[in-house]
Design an enzyme around this catalytic site. Structure first.
Site, PDB file in Angstrom:
ATOM      1  N   PRO A 245      15.033 -18.889 -13.493  1.00  0.00           N
ATOM      2  CA  PRO A 245      15.372 -19.829 -14.564  1.00  0.00           C
ATOM      3  C   PRO A 245      16.856 -19.748 -14.909  1.00  0.00           C
ATOM      4  O   PRO A 245      17.432 -18.656 -14.949  1.00  0.00           O
ATOM      5  CB  PRO A 245      14.513 -19.369 -15.736  1.00  0.00           C
ATOM      6  N   CYS A 246      17.453 -20.917 -15.137  1.00  0.00           N
ATOM      7  CA  CYS A 246      18.916 -20.965 -15.231  1.00  0.00           C
ATOM      8  C   CYS A 246      19.401 -21.352 -16.618  1.00  0.00           C
ATOM      9  O   CYS A 246      20.583 -21.514 -16.832  1.00  0.00           O
ATOM     10  CB  CYS A 246      19.443 -21.971 -14.218  1.00  0.00           C
ATOM     11  N   GLN A 247      18.475 -21.506 -17.588  1.00  0.00           N
ATOM     12  CA  GLN A 247      18.905 -22.024 -18.902  1.00  0.00           C
ATOM     13  C   GLN A 247      20.002 -21.183 -19.531  1.00  0.00           C
ATOM     14  O   GLN A 247      20.862 -21.704 -20.241  1.00  0.00           O
ATOM     15  CB  GLN A 247      17.707 -22.121 -19.855  1.00  0.00           C
TER      16      GLN A 247
ATOM     17  N   PHE B  27      22.506 -19.860 -18.147  1.00  0.00           N
ATOM     18  CA  PHE B  27      23.833 -20.139 -17.573  1.00  0.00           C
ATOM     19  C   PHE B  27      24.195 -21.619 -17.625  1.00  0.00           C
ATOM     20  O   PHE B  27      25.310 -22.001 -17.317  1.00  0.00           O
ATOM     21  CB  PHE B  27      23.873 -19.709 -16.095  1.00  0.00           C
TER      22      PHE B  27
END
Length: 355
Positions: A77-79, A81
């Site tokens: 999951p990239c939220q 960054f």
């Protein structure tokens, strides 16, 4: 017959990355996904793969059994960054890129591929995190570098830029980055514009293209103007109009309601010669119309699940599980299959060249 490369898939989601890696001839033998509906989707399409629906932290200790597989890949999951998110390095989700390396340490594959938002690969703000990540990979014996790719150059009709951290074990190639870039460049394949991509689906409400998003489209009383009719905010919610003569913006995981992108049905599938949004934008710009909170004309609508599936380059017959909102989220969260395929094929080509 040559033996297929084997892989472990992490943060699997609906399996967009897996579809791409399988198209490159790689066999996924284990997958892990925390969201129940996404894991069900994966199982429906990959019945032979062992998928475990659990938190990755609960499965790490069992990963030794996969030691020696060729590849570990996934998109944590990239939220934490994301420029669209709060960009918080202390966000729990930001730590998952290192959890990914914890699995790499257990499995010690020949190669790992980790996908994430472009910001992690490029922004100065994240340089310490990048350095820490590459340094940890190096200590595990991997030559690792980030590669930033734009999906439109690899057969995906969507302006989606992502970083792929690729690590090769015991690799002494001093020009690793240069050679891998060459292999990736050879996979370039221009994407069709949205109109071409969606043409054969036909209007929403037909068998091939059921109408799946009923969120109303109303005009914003205080529109946010931009030069492009496709860049501002002229409607309620954050669903932007889509330029069907070009590429879509990144499909968000928040689709399903009024954050779902919208299109002009008659301009895309009918006989109209101009996108309604373009003429509305002109009228707003020259002041000949005053915006008011009312419903937009019926020719404007949200994109359907089947259209989103095509834009993310999933196969048309891919089975999605869960309610409509959950399905839109799975599609938006996925790595576009063709982008993953290009990366996987580049990795395979690089390994063959090195051998």
């Amino acid at each position: 017959m040559e033996n297929k490369m084997t892989a472990v898939s992490l943060f699997t989601g609906a399996g967009g990355m897996d579809v791409g890696f399988e198209r490159a001839g790689i066999k996924v033998i284990f997958a892990n996904e925390i969201v129940k509906e996404a894991a069900e989707t994966y199982k429906a399409n990959h019945p032979r793969c062992n998928i475990v629906n659990d938190d990755i932290n609960n499965v790490i200790d069992t990963m030794d059994q996969y030691r020696g597989v060729d590849l570990v890949f996934g998109g944590p999951p990239c939220q934490g960054f994301s420029v669209a998110g709060k960009m918080d390095p202390d966000d729990e989700r930001s730590k998952l890129i290192f959890t990914f390396l914890d699995v790499v340490e257990k499995v010690l594959p020949h190669v790992f591929v980790m996908e994430n938002v472009k910001a992690l690969g490029k922004l100065d703000k994240w340089e310490p995190v990048r350095e820490k990540y590459i340094d940890r990979a190096r200590k595990l014996g991997y030559n690792c570098a980030p590669f930033i790719l734009n999906a439109t150059e690899y057969g995906v009709s969507q302006k989606r830029e992502r970083v792929f951290f690729i690590g090769i074990k015991d690799n002494l190639d001093p020009f690793f980055e240069h050679h891998m870039n060459d292999c990736i460049d050879k996979q370039k394949n221009p994407a069709p514009v949205i109109r071409e991509l969606l043409a054969s689906l036909g209007k929403a409400g037909t068998d091939k293209n059921p109408n799946t998003c009923t969120a109303k489209i109303t005009f914003a009383t205080h529109p946010v103007m931009r030069k492009s009719p496709y860049a501002g905010m002229y409607f309620n919610g954050q669903g932007r109009p889509m330029n069907v003569d070009g590429y879509s913006n990144t499909l968000p995981a928040s689709m399903g309601g009024n954050k779902t992108p919208l299109i002009d049905e008659e301009y895309l599938y009918g006989n109209e010669t101009e996108d309604w949004v373009v003429s509305y934008h002109k009228e707003l710009l020259d002041g000949s119309i005053i915006p008011e909170f009312k419903e937009a004309p019926s020719r404007l609508r949200r994109i359907t699940i089947n259209e989103a599936v095509r834009i993310q380059t999933f196969p048309d017959d891919y089975v999605f599980c869960g309610n409509k909102g959950k399905i839109y989220t799975q599609i938006g969260n996925a790595v576009p299959c063709k982008l993953a395929e290009a990366v996987a094929k580049a990795v395979v080509a690089y390994l063959q060249e090195q051998n």
